[in-house]
Write an enzyme that holds these catalytic residues in place. Sequence first.
Site, PDB file in Angstrom:
ATOM      1  CD  GLU A 115      -3.026  -1.095   0.335  1.00  0.00           C
ATOM      2  OE1 GLU A 115      -3.032  -0.181  -0.514  1.00  0.00           O
ATOM      3  OE2 GLU A 115      -3.898  -1.984   0.401  1.00  0.00           O
ATOM      4  CG  HIS A 138      -4.615   0.370   5.733  1.00  0.00           C
ATOM      5  ND1 HIS A 138      -5.982   0.577   5.644  1.00  0.00           N
ATOM      6  CD2 HIS A 138      -4.401  -0.900   5.303  1.00  0.00           C
ATOM      7  CE1 HIS A 138      -6.561  -0.519   5.168  1.00  0.00           C
ATOM      8  NE2 HIS A 138      -5.629  -1.429   4.964  1.00  0.00           N
ATOM      9  CG  HIS A 140      -7.805  -4.411   8.486  1.00  0.00           C
ATOM     10  ND1 HIS A 140      -7.057  -5.564   8.260  1.00  0.00           N
ATOM     11  CD2 HIS A 140      -7.496  -3.568   7.464  1.00  0.00           C
ATOM     12  CE1 HIS A 140      -6.346  -5.429   7.162  1.00  0.00           C
ATOM     13  NE2 HIS A 140      -6.582  -4.223   6.660  1.00  0.00           N
ATOM     14  CD  GLU A 168     -15.024  11.723  24.907  1.00  0.00           C
ATOM     15  OE1 GLU A 168     -16.077  11.266  24.409  1.00  0.00           O
ATOM     16  OE2 GLU A 168     -14.850  11.864  26.128  1.00  0.00           O
ATOM     17  CG  HIS A 209      -9.874  -3.256   3.338  1.00  0.00           C
ATOM     18  ND1 HIS A 209      -9.255  -3.671   2.190  1.00  0.00           N
ATOM     19  CD2 HIS A 209      -8.872  -3.117   4.246  1.00  0.00           C
ATOM     20  CE1 HIS A 209      -7.946  -3.796   2.400  1.00  0.00           C
ATOM     21  NE2 HIS A 209      -7.700  -3.463   3.646  1.00  0.00           N
TER      22      HIS A 209
END
Length: 276
Positions: A115, A138, A140, A168, A209
């Site tokens: 990525e 990145h 999940h 928050e 994803h």
Amino acid sequence: MKFIDSKFVKKMNEITNELYRHGWDERNGGNISLRLTQSEIDQYEDLNTTLRNIPIKFDASPLAGQYYLVTGTGRYFKNVHKYPERDTGLVRITDEGNSVDLLWGFNDGGQPTSEFPAHLMTHISRQKVDNNQRVVMHCHPTNLVALSFTHKLDEASISRLLWKMQAESLVVFPEGVGIIPYMTPGTNEIGQETADKMNEFRVVVWPHHGVFACGDNMDEVYGLIETVEKACMIYTAVRSQGNILQSITDDDLRDLAKSFNVIPNPEFLSMATVTG
């Protein structure tokens, strides 16, 4: 001082381990990149030699000469803190922009995450918005991914939902969250779609994803994702308990924004109080 003993490697070790412990980076899922400055690089005696050149499938020439500490492709976040010189690497973008020079790490022949082009595209976008932002992350997050299956993929609707799950949320991400369509990961196409959204948002949801997020430092970006995921966790718990009987209102959000001096995305929340 050697780079392996630097605060940057230590922080990468800490954050990757925390992400794994949260369950957000199973197996070889997830990746992080951190931009370093020339003055930060100059502190270390072992970064003066190019170990090898690694081609990349993206024209990163707008970032030529910049340095990035990045996690490796196929690496498990649970192992980074044990093998940082194997599972992470420090690279410099070449002048041509189609490859990187490896200065440290990836000592078993590895290379940056698949990525990495998506990261570099996001770095290009965010440097135009705020040059202090130099981390892209990145992962999940479980409840956020689940939400992308059960909720309409509408940025305003999901952003407002997350704002109303806890005070928050509005304070931490007043611009809301961006969402792209489901796309195949590891491609330049998903990277460009994400980078385009990063012109407006610091958090971009990859439906079914995970999430891309950016900010000034690793603690900040980790905390940003953590706040989004906590809001999703609360929503999951609320729905499991039954009907929603009361909630944070739009007026409550406006009061919150004024108290914490933040400006909500005007497309998602008008600051004009509705009366009558």
